[in-house]
Scaffold this motif. Structure first.
Motif, PDB file in Angstrom:
ATOM      1  N   PRO A 191       8.699  31.149 -88.069  1.00 45.36           N
ATOM      2  CA  PRO A 191       7.685  30.172 -87.655  1.00 45.36           C
ATOM      3  C   PRO A 191       8.040  29.564 -86.295  1.00 45.36           C
ATOM      4  N   PRO A 192       7.046  28.992 -85.607  1.00 46.86           N
ATOM      5  CA  PRO A 192       7.322  28.360 -84.314  1.00 46.86           C
ATOM      6  C   PRO A 192       8.409  27.292 -84.414  1.00 46.86           C
ATOM      7  N   ALA A 193       9.330  27.287 -83.416  1.00 48.08           N
ATOM      8  CA  ALA A 193      10.426  26.322 -83.305  1.00 48.08           C
ATOM      9  C   ALA A 193      11.534  26.549 -84.337  1.00 48.08           C
ATOM     10  N   TRP A 194      11.492  27.661 -85.049  1.00 47.79           N
ATOM     11  CA  TRP A 194      12.557  28.031 -85.974  1.00 47.79           C
ATOM     12  C   TRP A 194      13.431  29.101 -85.332  1.00 47.79           C
ATOM     13  N   CYS A 195      14.495  29.458 -86.032  1.00 47.60           N
ATOM     14  CA  CYS A 195      15.353  30.585 -85.640  1.00 47.60           C
ATOM     15  C   CYS A 195      15.080  31.749 -86.591  1.00 47.60           C
ATOM     16  N   GLY A 196      14.910  32.938 -86.030  1.00 42.37           N
ATOM     17  CA  GLY A 196      14.639  34.109 -86.846  1.00 42.37           C
ATOM     18  C   GLY A 196      15.784  35.101 -86.796  1.00 42.37           C
ATOM     19  N   VAL A 197      16.153  35.619 -87.964  1.00 45.72           N
ATOM     20  CA  VAL A 197      17.241  36.596 -88.070  1.00 45.72           C
ATOM     21  C   VAL A 197      16.726  37.825 -88.805  1.00 45.72           C
ATOM     22  N   VAL A 198      16.950  39.001 -88.219  1.00 48.45           N
ATOM     23  CA  VAL A 198      16.625  40.255 -88.892  1.00 48.45           C
ATOM     24  C   VAL A 198      17.836  41.166 -88.792  1.00 48.45           C
ATOM     25  N   VAL A 199      18.275  41.689 -89.933  1.00 48.29           N
ATOM     26  CA  VAL A 199      19.387  42.633 -89.995  1.00 48.29           C
ATOM     27  C   VAL A 199      18.879  43.910 -90.636  1.00 48.29           C
ATOM     28  N   LEU A 200      19.056  45.034 -89.922  1.00 50.21           N
ATOM     29  CA  LEU A 200      18.595  46.332 -90.411  1.00 50.21           C
ATOM     30  C   LEU A 200      19.684  47.369 -90.174  1.00 50.21           C
ATOM     31  N   GLY A 201      20.081  48.051 -91.225  1.00 46.25           N
ATOM     32  CA  GLY A 201      21.087  49.087 -91.080  1.00 46.25           C
ATOM     33  C   GLY A 201      22.405  48.569 -90.540  1.00 46.25           C
ATOM     34  N   GLY A 202      22.764  47.338 -90.883  1.00 46.14           N
ATOM     35  CA  GLY A 202      24.025  46.762 -90.446  1.00 46.14           C
ATOM     36  C   GLY A 202      24.021  46.192 -89.042  1.00 46.14           C
ATOM     37  N   ALA A 203      22.873  46.218 -88.370  1.00 46.05           N
ATOM     38  CA  ALA A 203      22.747  45.665 -87.021  1.00 46.05           C
ATOM     39  C   ALA A 203      21.741  44.515 -87.053  1.00 46.05           C
ATOM     40  N   GLY A 204      21.918  43.556 -86.129  1.00 40.54           N
ATOM     41  CA  GLY A 204      21.075  42.381 -86.204  1.00 40.54           C
ATOM     42  C   GLY A 204      20.551  41.880 -84.880  1.00 40.54           C
ATOM     43  N   ILE A 205      19.424  41.135 -84.955  1.00 40.51           N
ATOM     44  CA  ILE A 205      18.905  40.394 -83.816  1.00 40.51           C
ATOM     45  C   ILE A 205      18.560  38.985 -84.280  1.00 40.51           C
ATOM     46  N   VAL A 206      18.634  38.038 -83.332  1.00 38.92           N
ATOM     47  CA  VAL A 206      18.344  36.635 -83.623  1.00 38.92           C
ATOM     48  C   VAL A 206      17.485  36.086 -82.497  1.00 38.92           C
ATOM     49  N   THR A 207      16.403  35.399 -82.846  1.00 40.10           N
ATOM     50  CA  THR A 207      15.612  34.691 -81.841  1.00 40.10           C
ATOM     51  C   THR A 207      15.702  33.198 -82.102  1.00 40.10           C
ATOM     52  N   VAL A 208      15.754  32.419 -81.020  1.00 37.60           N
ATOM     53  CA  VAL A 208      15.864  30.964 -81.119  1.00 37.60           C
ATOM     54  C   VAL A 208      14.854  30.328 -80.168  1.00 37.60           C
ATOM     55  N   PRO A 209      14.489  29.055 -80.427  1.00 34.61           N
ATOM     56  CA  PRO A 209      13.425  28.449 -79.612  1.00 34.61           C
ATOM     57  C   PRO A 209      13.884  27.886 -78.269  1.00 34.61           C
ATOM     58  N   THR A 210      15.179  27.520 -78.130  1.00 36.07           N
ATOM     59  CA  THR A 210      15.644  26.883 -76.898  1.00 36.07           C
ATOM     60  C   THR A 210      17.030  27.389 -76.518  1.00 36.07           C
ATOM     61  N   ALA A 211      17.400  27.154 -75.259  1.00 32.97           N
ATOM     62  CA  ALA A 211      18.721  27.551 -74.779  1.00 32.97           C
ATOM     63  C   ALA A 211      19.827  26.778 -75.494  1.00 32.97           C
ATOM     64  N   GLU A 212      19.553  25.536 -75.855  1.00 33.37           N
ATOM     65  CA  GLU A 212      20.561  24.737 -76.557  1.00 33.37           C
ATOM     66  C   GLU A 212      20.875  25.333 -77.929  1.00 33.37           C
ATOM     67  N   VAL A 213      19.844  25.765 -78.618  1.00 36.40           N
ATOM     68  CA  VAL A 213      20.052  26.379 -79.932  1.00 36.40           C
ATOM     69  C   VAL A 213      20.743  27.732 -79.776  1.00 36.40           C
ATOM     70  N   ALA A 214      20.453  28.428 -78.680  1.00 41.06           N
ATOM     71  CA  ALA A 214      21.100  29.720 -78.447  1.00 41.06           C
ATOM     72  C   ALA A 214      22.613  29.576 -78.387  1.00 41.06           C
ATOM     73  N   VAL A 215      23.104  28.489 -77.787  1.00 35.48           N
ATOM     74  CA  VAL A 215      24.542  28.252 -77.714  1.00 35.48           C
ATOM     75  C   VAL A 215      25.127  28.156 -79.128  1.00 35.48           C
ATOM     76  N   GLN A 216      24.453  27.449 -80.014  1.00 34.01           N
ATOM     77  CA  GLN A 216      24.927  27.303 -81.388  1.00 34.01           C
ATOM     78  C   GLN A 216      24.945  28.640 -82.123  1.00 34.01           C
ATOM     79  N   LEU A 217      23.869  29.409 -81.987  1.00 36.23           N
ATOM     80  CA  LEU A 217      23.774  30.675 -82.722  1.00 36.23           C
ATOM     81  C   LEU A 217      24.739  31.717 -82.176  1.00 36.23           C
ATOM     82  N   ARG A 218      24.951  31.730 -80.862  1.00 40.25           N
ATOM     83  CA  ARG A 218      25.884  32.713 -80.303  1.00 40.25           C
ATOM     84  C   ARG A 218      27.306  32.452 -80.773  1.00 40.25           C
ATOM     85  N   LYS A 219      27.623  31.209 -81.003  1.00 37.76           N
ATOM     86  CA  LYS A 219      28.943  30.897 -81.551  1.00 37.76           C
ATOM     87  C   LYS A 219      29.073  31.456 -82.966  1.00 37.76           C
TER      88      LYS A 219
END
Length: 242
Positions: free
Chosen positions: A41-69
């Motif tokens: 949903p808008p302003a949320w973080c999305g995670v998809v893992v397929l075949g042992g590999a993953g992608i993550v989308t985040v709404p802001t650069a500040e949240v990206a710092v948290q998720l990359r950690k």
């Protein structure tokens, strides 16, 4: 290593839905800032893992710092485990995880049944009645009100008691929706109508996708030959994190 064609096609689908430059990473999930991501949903973080590999989308650069950690600390498969994320992030709300399963024509196991399955338009009044009877939670989980295909239904008299169809997604993907009236469950009706919808999708050259959280729904995917290859999870962070 050559990637399974079904997983490769699923990767391409979700990379498209991420709405940004991202690829599935095996050693660590890729994180991108994408306010228009369709992984969540808008302003949320999305995670998809397929075949042992993953992608993550985040709404802001500040949240990206948290998720990359977080993705630097845990393997991609752990990113769809709510306990793992709650231990590392200020999680305010969660949707999922939902299993993601896909099907090739070669693996399809059609349901053999003596029940009559009828094809009706997506706007058939019997579908609305079924959605109302099932209740808001089950109806919303099914996504039956969003199908773009015909609906494949089983009638009990004049009443629709089970229905399936699919929504056309990018990448020639058919996102399946199935719903059975509460008093008619545990009779194999979900498999019956889902089998008809899957057959229609495959005949049209589409890749069937099934996103399932409840265990009965997951059993239907297994019975029809779907391959569970991963999961999807959405999180909303607290304290200005989205």
């Amino acid at each position: 290593m050559t990637l399974d064609p079904l997983i490769a096609r699923a990767h391409a689908l979700w990379q498209d839905l991420a709405d940004g430059p991202v690829e599935f990473g095996r050693s660590a999930a890729s994180v991108i800032v994408s306010p228009r991501s369709q992984l969540c949903p808008p302003a949320w973080c999305g995670v998809v893992v397929l075949g042992g590999a993953g992608i993550v989308t985040v709404p802001t650069a500040e949240v990206a710092v948290q998720l990359r950690k977080v993705v630097a600390e845990v393997p991609p498969a752990a990113l769809v485990e709510t306990d793992v994320l709650r231990a590392r992030l200020p999680v305010a709300d969660v949707l999922g995880p939902a299993a993601l399963a896909y099907l090739s024509g070669a693996d399809f196991r059609p349901m053999s049944t003596d029940r009559t399955v009828t094809r009706v338009p997506a706007g058939h009044p019997g579908l609305l009645a079924l959605l109302t009877k099932a209740g808001q939670e089950d109806a919303g989980e099914s996504g039956l009100d969003e199908i773009s295909s015909p609906a494949f239904v089983v009638f009990d008299g004049v009443e629709v008691v089970a229905a399936a169809g699919y929504q056309a997604w990018p990448g020639r993907t058919a996102h399946l929706s199935v719903l059975t009236a509460p008093e008619h469950r545990i009779r194999g009706l979900a498999r019956t109508v889902a089998s008809a919808a899957v057959a229609h999708a495959l005949d049209t050259g589409l890749m069937p996708q099934w996103r399932a959280r409840p265990e009965p729904s997951r059993r239907v995917t297994h019975a029809l030959g779907f391959q569970k290859v991963g999961a999807q999870l959405s999180i909303r962070l607290d304290d200005g994190g989205g």
